[in-house]
Design a protein around this motif. Sequence first.
Motif, PDB file in Angstrom:
ATOM      1  N   THR A  63      41.545  27.497  82.416  1.00 54.12           N
ATOM      2  CA  THR A  63      42.136  26.041  82.609  1.00 54.12           C
ATOM      3  C   THR A  63      43.067  25.984  81.436  1.00 54.12           C
ATOM      4  OG1 THR A  63      40.346  25.102  81.520  1.00 54.12           O
ATOM      5  CG2 THR A  63      40.162  25.153  83.938  1.00 54.12           C
ATOM      6  N   THR A  64      42.902  26.552  80.211  1.00 54.83           N
ATOM      7  CA  THR A  64      43.683  26.314  78.961  1.00 54.83           C
ATOM      8  C   THR A  64      43.436  27.379  78.007  1.00 54.83           C
ATOM      9  OG1 THR A  64      43.797  24.622  77.263  1.00 54.83           O
ATOM     10  CG2 THR A  64      41.595  25.196  77.766  1.00 54.83           C
ATOM     11  N   THR A  65      44.239  27.747  77.164  1.00 53.57           N
ATOM     12  CA  THR A  65      44.306  28.496  75.957  1.00 53.57           C
ATOM     13  C   THR A  65      43.377  28.295  74.740  1.00 53.57           C
ATOM     14  OG1 THR A  65      46.143  27.728  74.813  1.00 53.57           O
ATOM     15  CG2 THR A  65      46.574  29.381  76.681  1.00 53.57           C
ATOM     16  N   ILE A  66      42.837  29.213  74.107  1.00 50.32           N
ATOM     17  CA  ILE A  66      42.119  29.224  73.126  1.00 50.32           C
ATOM     18  C   ILE A  66      43.144  28.046  71.808  1.00 50.32           C
ATOM     19  CG2 ILE A  66      41.204  30.245  70.987  1.00 50.32           C
ATOM     20  CD1 ILE A  66      40.083  32.264  72.662  1.00 50.32           C
ATOM     21  N   SER A  67      44.315  28.381  71.739  1.00 58.58           N
ATOM     22  CA  SER A  67      45.057  27.839  70.998  1.00 58.58           C
ATOM     23  C   SER A  67      45.258  26.155  71.377  1.00 58.58           C
ATOM     24  CB  SER A  67      46.613  28.337  70.854  1.00 58.58           C
ATOM     25  OG  SER A  67      46.610  29.678  70.448  1.00 58.58           O
ATOM     26  N   GLU A  68      45.326  26.147  72.496  1.00 59.44           N
ATOM     27  CA  GLU A  68      45.271  24.689  73.243  1.00 59.44           C
ATOM     28  C   GLU A  68      43.946  23.680  72.879  1.00 59.44           C
ATOM     29  OE1 GLU A  68      48.436  25.449  76.785  1.00 59.44           O
ATOM     30  OE2 GLU A  68      46.477  25.468  77.146  1.00 59.44           O
TER      31      GLU A  68
END
Length: 498
Positions: free
Chosen positions: A43-48
């Motif tokens: 659903t999302t990236t680690i950076s996000e």
Amino acid sequence: MSDHDETAESAGDIAEQHAVRLAKRERMLEAGIAPYPVGVAITTTISEVRASFPELAPEESTGVRVGVAGRVVHMRVTGKLAFLSLQEGSGERLQAMVSFGEIGEDSFELLKDLVDLGDHVFVEGEVIASKRGELSVMVSAWAIAAKALMPLPNLHSELNEETRVRQRYLDLIVRDQARVTVRQRALINQSLRATFATHGYLEVETPMLQTLHGGATARPFVTQSNAFSTELFLRIAPELFLKRAVVGGIERVFEINRNFRNEGSDSTHSPEFAMLEAYQAYGDYHQMADLTQELVQNAAMAISGSHTVTWADGTEYDLGGTWDRISVYDSLSEASGTQITPDTDLASLADMAKKLDIQVAQPTHGKLVEELWEHFVMGSLSAPTFVLDYPVDTSPLVREHRSIPGVVEKWDLYVRGFELATGYSELVDPVVQRERFVAQAALGAKGDDEAMRVDEDFLRALEHGMPPTGGMGMGIDRLLMAVTGLGIRETVLFPLVK
């Protein structure tokens, strides 16, 4: 040796771990668990996640659920709790906390049994902060996204240079600078294209397989076309085709391309390299010098926000201001203490070179002058410097100087003490160009592997009329070297190695 906490250091360890991991893959397949699923529900990236929650108090819960994935670069199991450090491609990391009570005994035991360092793992759960305040995901479900059959190198030790260039994928996994360099290269290419766009240039593509090699004095790679039953050459330069485009009316044209030269490899040379060439109708070498300075300075701004760049070793290098422009002959005369001009005879130059133990195959006036210049002057150049007005016999594609007999309107740009770029007022007279080609062909007949051949099709194009034109060429790999302080094998993502 625990595969969770340590990495392999010997070939025997690697072979043992490879066998262990293959066995785990087989157990997964037997249990109906895909070791390489088509996809996972990210659903999302680690950076996000990190950007969304820059500060959380210890043990704070957010109520936000995410699905993230990354490579396991650290794993620690303590009783009924496991901690995984997941790393994404940017190098950003996020902790995954896996609790026996949260995911159940069977899932927890599978994680302990199947997951190794280097695996890509997907986790789903709530974003929280650990007791120590570390941003984490409290895992409610997990899955292997890709099973690694080979162990990671020791993350606490530096990779040696051979491993870095031969197995760049490992370098990218474990070393921040390797990832930064790839992104810097992309930013620089974007900057180059943006600068050209502001000046009305069009980007084109020219052939990499050519029936004649030309556009530079270099030894080509030779291959064979079965379909055409003919000998072909890998491109050493796009120059002659880009000039054809100018003849055809594309008056501002550039190409970022791959070139191939069958020559040596060292800290500043590679047999395969990325090259930028550009041509501007109704321009000259002074205008191309101005453009090149702008291209380099904009590239520096793109990666550092300043004309002063910081190299990998921490050294600062100033690319700002207006760069010096010096003459080949004047600077050589001053540095050597001997007056050398385009009229200096070959015997005097050869004697001077012999005393300095400078060896030149098939010496000409121009070759000797350039070798002597490199001996006396090149090493003293540290700030960015344009070196102007080269001997005519070493520059067969360049216009003769408008006021100085015996030289051509050419510059080489030196940055960090090495040649970064070159620029010309282009030779557009087809009669003179034919004479230069014939002279080059004569050198080739005497055994000069770098000499050009007579290109009748290019001459025919010139005979249709090419306007006064300025041209420039710059190595992309060397531009990276100039702004990062790295060697060429570090700036090329996958360099050719023996």
